[in-house]
Structure formats: structure tokens, C-alpha cells
Design an enzyme around this catalytic site. Structure first.
Site, mmCIF file in Angstrom:
data_model
loop_
_atom_site.group_PDB
_atom_site.id
_atom_site.type_symbol
_atom_site.label_atom_id
_atom_site.label_comp_id
_atom_site.label_asym_id
_atom_site.label_seq_id
_atom_site.Cartn_x
_atom_site.Cartn_y
_atom_site.Cartn_z
ATOM 1 N N HIS A 130 24.231 37.897 36.244
ATOM 2 C CA HIS A 130 24.763 37.283 37.396
ATOM 3 C C HIS A 130 25.777 38.391 37.785
ATOM 4 C CE1 HIS A 130 27.995 34.620 39.266
ATOM 5 N NE2 HIS A 130 27.016 34.116 39.659
ATOM 6 N N LYS B 162 29.205 23.748 35.727
ATOM 7 C CA LYS B 162 27.957 23.213 36.049
ATOM 8 C C LYS B 162 27.390 21.804 35.378
ATOM 9 C CE LYS B 162 27.312 27.959 36.455
ATOM 10 N NZ LYS B 162 27.242 28.442 37.977
ATOM 11 N N SER C 79 20.168 32.528 35.652
ATOM 12 C CA SER C 79 20.524 31.739 36.705
ATOM 13 C C SER C 79 19.287 31.582 37.824
ATOM 14 C CB SER C 79 21.568 31.968 37.120
ATOM 15 O OG SER C 79 21.919 33.268 37.758
ATOM 16 N N ASN D 14 24.374 22.389 40.290
ATOM 17 C CA ASN D 14 24.355 22.768 38.921
ATOM 18 C C ASN D 14 24.497 21.527 38.206
ATOM 19 O OD1 ASN D 14 23.419 25.787 39.601
ATOM 20 N ND2 ASN D 14 25.556 26.053 39.947
ATOM 21 N N GLU E 120 22.416 36.718 30.007
ATOM 22 C CA GLU E 120 22.563 35.280 30.049
ATOM 23 C C GLU E 120 21.613 34.434 28.991
ATOM 24 O OE1 GLU E 120 22.330 34.283 34.350
ATOM 25 O OE2 GLU E 120 23.086 36.026 34.724
ATOM 26 N N ASP F 189 26.268 35.113 28.198
ATOM 27 C CA ASP F 189 26.848 34.090 29.233
ATOM 28 C C ASP F 189 26.095 32.775 29.160
ATOM 29 O OD1 ASP F 189 27.185 32.662 31.527
ATOM 30 O OD2 ASP F 189 27.819 34.364 32.842
ATOM 31 N N HIS G 207 24.469 28.308 32.240
ATOM 32 C CA HIS G 207 23.299 27.464 32.529
ATOM 33 C C HIS G 207 22.774 26.716 31.325
ATOM 34 C CE1 HIS G 207 23.348 28.576 36.844
ATOM 35 N NE2 HIS G 207 23.659 29.606 36.454
HETATM 36 C C1 LIG Z 1 25.382 33.005 34.807
HETATM 37 C C2 LIG Z 1 26.536 32.720 35.615
HETATM 38 N N1 LIG Z 1 27.849 33.242 35.191
HETATM 39 C C3 LIG Z 1 29.034 32.961 35.777
HETATM 40 C C4 LIG Z 1 29.167 32.290 36.900
HETATM 41 C C5 LIG Z 1 30.398 32.082 37.300
HETATM 42 O O1 LIG Z 1 30.902 30.788 37.259
HETATM 43 P P1 LIG Z 1 31.804 30.229 38.158
HETATM 44 O O2 LIG Z 1 31.115 29.480 39.389
HETATM 45 O O3 LIG Z 1 32.703 29.167 37.477
HETATM 46 O O4 LIG Z 1 32.964 31.424 38.593
HETATM 47 C C6 LIG Z 1 27.932 31.687 37.441
HETATM 48 C C7 LIG Z 1 27.889 30.761 38.659
HETATM 49 O O5 LIG Z 1 28.657 30.463 39.283
HETATM 50 C C8 LIG Z 1 26.755 31.988 36.770
HETATM 51 O O6 LIG Z 1 25.420 31.319 37.217
#
Ligand SMILES: Cc1ncc(COP(=O)(O)O)c(C=O)c1O
Length: 386
Positions: A129, A235, A176, A42, A172, A201, A204
Site C-alpha cells: 500500500h 475497515k 488490498s 471495507n 501486507e 500490515d 484487511h
Molecule cells: C493495506 C493498507 N494499509 C494502510 C491503509 C491506510 O489506512 P487508513 O485508511 O486508516 O489511513 C490502507 C487503506 O486505507 C490499506 O489498504
């Protein structure tokens, strides 16, 4: 040999049985270091290998009075550097306030479980996610899962649940596993029309979309209209942790109510320098953003020409839908054998029957590499007769 009787009431046996079951369905995951040209990362802007990042961290470590936070930020673990960073980050994305959590997972779980109550209804895109799903589950509120990007279904459900206490839509901005983007303007309009609120969220999208990479919510001019936005730093920003952005009151509430903030040791103060460097370098990375976007379009077009299904992708995340788990696993292995580090993504991460390769592009990959990847994919497709 007698088949072994598995006693499912014994956890040790259950673990063994479940692992065997995963193995037989080509769903067993194993830890592997990335090899070859990494297409799982990422690191969208290529900052993970940028010497300026390393320099910023070394400087911060050398001047740090202590190298551990030593506690929760509500106890001994706070440092003014975090407050300064939270202000700078909020300004970048156009929010009133932000609060830093130690991971995106912790941010989503902490946020959703703190703000939602049992009498509320949350409307969640089916491709959301796991961290968002877990936050909603913890909140114990009613959860309506709407088919991915289906706003008609969502509107019907908003109508049907009009009597609920609070109603919150969660999406999101860049999905993702699908690589497509949520129609944020339509979603906020829908939310307003039905008296609901919106959480986005931007894991990405931050660093990748919008002016100075400030994300899709800022790009759509919606920063003041969403209830909360979550930006992960692991990321494109080449760090770790996440900011929950919203009103001053939201930050104050989360400091008092988000359990993943309260009962979690803060990250070391020097780490704020890594997050800050990632944020500033990402904001200035217009050339990398443009290159990434051009390469994404190029690769997607080449793949489509060769009969691959890239779903609704229009971002740096390019899924290649293959269907069966075994096909995805075999395809990924073939690509790895040819120097492209690609993993198969299987259920439960994606819906059953939609196992895929997820090509995640980085600004440090060249156009030539994209062309080579497309050629190799075509070759593997022909060899495997897919
Ligand atoms: C859309 C999304 N939200 C939250 C997260 C979680 O973030 P972190 O890896 O910092 O815990 C991720 C991936 O890891 C993600 O792809």
C-alpha cells in the site's frame, strides 16, 4: 485555434496539463458517493450500520467531559481511555504492546520513517500500500521492491544485501488490491534465516481472519516474532485510526520518534468508544466471518466459471483483472447502471495493464446478491464482448 503553449515551469499550467493527460488516459478520478449495492466498502463485517456501534458512540459523547482532544497526545490531547484501549487491543492480537495513531496512513508512515535509517535496506512487496511506500521513502533507506509474493527473489536480495545495517521485510497479510494472503510462516522463517525482521500490515485481515478475528499474524502464531504489525480500524472495525503493535520498547520509541504521532492532534476522547465497540463486536462476529468467507468462495467460483481472472484472491477482496483502463471504466459503469456500486481500479494504484474491478465483500451482503452479481457480470462481459 492555436494550441496553448504549456509552460511546465509554471505550477498552474502543470496542473492543467497533468489533469488533461489523466483524462486522455482514462485515469482521471472523481469523487462519487456510493450508489446501489456497495462493493467498494471495507466494512467487511457490516459493523458500519450496526445500531450497537451508534449506541456506544452516543453514550460516550453524552458522558464526555470535552468533545475535542485539543492537542497532540504528548501535550493536552491524551486521555486514559486510549491507554486502556491500547492494552485491550494488544491483548486481542497477542502483542506485548500497542500504540494508536489517527489513521493507518499515519501509522505506516510514522512507524517506517521512525525505525529505518539511511544505511538500512527495506524489502517491500511490489503490491504494498502507498502508506507503506511513503514511509519507506521518507526513511531515505535503500528500498528493494520484490515482485509480488516472489520469495525466491526476496531471498536472493536478502543475500545480496547481507552487509547492510538493519534489514526489514514489509508485507501486507491480505493484499488490498490482489486479495491474496502473504505466506507469513515462510516469510518469518526467511527473515530469521537471514537475520532480517518482518513488518506486517493487517489492514484487511483484522476482524476477518484468525480466531476471534485477531488477524493473520495471530492465526499463524507469530505475534511475538514480528517486529511490528499494523492494524487499521477504518475497515472491519467500522471506526478510524490504527494500532501499531509490537514490544513495549517499540511503543515507547514511537511515542518519542514517530513524527505522525508526535505532531498530530489526537482524535477526540469519545472516539475511543467507537474503536472499542468496533474491536469488541468484531471479536465476537464469528457468524459474520463465516458468512463472509462462504460468500467469497461462492462469488469467486462463479466468476471463474464464467472466465473471469480473479488473480490469486482467496479472501473477501475479489479482483477481476480486465487489463486496459478503458475496459475497466466501461465495465464498472455498466455494473453501476445495473445497481452494483463498483469502481475501476487503475494505475498507479495497480501496475500498468492490470486495471481491474475490485469487489470488496461485506458480511451484510446475501448469497442471492452474490449470485445476481455473478450473473450481471457475465451478462456485461457478453454485451461488451470481453
Ligand atoms: C493495506 C493498507 N494499509 C494502510 C491503509 C491506510 O489506512 P487508513 O485508511 O486508516 O489511513 C490502507 C487503506 O486505507 C490499506 O489498504
Amino acid at each position: 485555434m492555436n494550441p496553448r503553449i504549456v509552460n511546465e515551469r509554471n505550477v498552474t499550467d502543470r496542473i492543467e496539463a497533468e489533469l488533461a493527460n489523466l483524462e486522455s488516459h482514462a485515469q482521471l478520478r472523481r469523487l462519487e458517493a456510493p450508489g446501489g449495492i456497495d462493493l467498494n466498502s471495507n466494512d467487511y463485517l457490516g459493523l458500519a450500520t450496526d445500531p450497537r456501534m451508534k449506541q456506544a458512540i452516543l453514550q460516550a459523547v453524552n458522558s464526555a467531559p470535552r468533545i475535542a482532544s485539543t492537542g497532540s497526545r504528548l501535550l493536552s490531547g491524551h486521555d486514559q481511555a486510549w491507554t486502556a484501549l491500547e492494552r485491550e487491543f494488544a491483548k486481542w492480537v497477542g502483542a506485548e504492546s500497542s500504540l494508536y495513531f489517527t489513521s493507518g496512513y499515519a501509522a505506516n508512515v510514522g512507524l517506517l520513517s521512525a525505525i529505518l535509517r539511511a544505511e538500512d535496506v527495506v524489502f517491500s512487496d511490489s503490491a504494498n500500500h502507498a502508506s507503506l511506500i511513503d514511509g519507506m521513502r521518507l526513511a531515505k533507506c535503500k528500498r528493494v521492491v520484490f515482485p509480488h509474493q516472489d520469495l525466491n527473489f526476496l531471498e536472493d536480495e536478502l543475500r545480496r544485501n547481507s552487509a547492510a545495517s538493519a534489514r526489514v521485510i514489509v508485507v501486507e497479510s491480505v493484499f488490498s488490491m490482489e486479495g491474496d494472503r502473504a505466506p507469513l510462516a515462510d516469510l518469518i522463517e526467511l527473515a530469521d534465516r537471514h537475520g532480517a525482521e518482518l513488518i506486517v500490515d493487517e489492514a484487511h485481515a483484522i476482524g476477518v481472519f484468525g480466531a476471534e478475528g485477531a488477524g493473520c499474524v495471530a492465526q499463524a502464531g507469530l505475534s511475538g516474532r514480528v517486529l511490528a504489525t499494523v492494524y487499521t480500524c477504518g475497515k472491519a472495525l467500522a471506526a478510524a485510526g490504527a494500532f501499531v503493535c509490537g514490544s513495549e520498547k517499540l511503543s515507547e520509541f514511537l511515542i518519542n520518534r514517530a513524527r505522525t504521532f508526535i505532531f498530530n492532534t489526537g482524535l477526540p476522547p469519545y472516539f475511543s468508544a467507537q474503536v472499542a465497540a468496533g474491536m469488541r463486536l468484531a471479536a465476537a462476529a464469528d457468524a459474520e466471518r463465516a458468512h463472509l468467507a462462504e460468500n467469497s468462495v461462492f462469488l469467486r467460483n462463479r466468476l471463474k466459471e464464467n472466465g473471469f481472472d480473479t488473480a490469486g484472491s482467496d479472501t473477501q477482496i475479489v479482483p477481476v483483472i480486465l487489463g486496459a483502463n478503458e475496459t475497466a471504466v466501461k465495465f464498472a459503469a455498466q455494473l453501476r447502471g445495473r445497481g452494483f456500486g463498483v469502481r475501476a481500479i487503475r494505475p498507479p494504484t495497480v501496475p500498468p495493464g492490470s486495471a481491474r474491478l475490485r469487489l470488496s465483500l461485506s458480511a451484510n451482503l446475501s448469497r442471492e446478491t452474490m449470485a445476481e452479481l455473478a450473473n450481471v457480470m457475465k451478462e456485461v462481459k457478453e454485451i461488451e464482448e470481453l
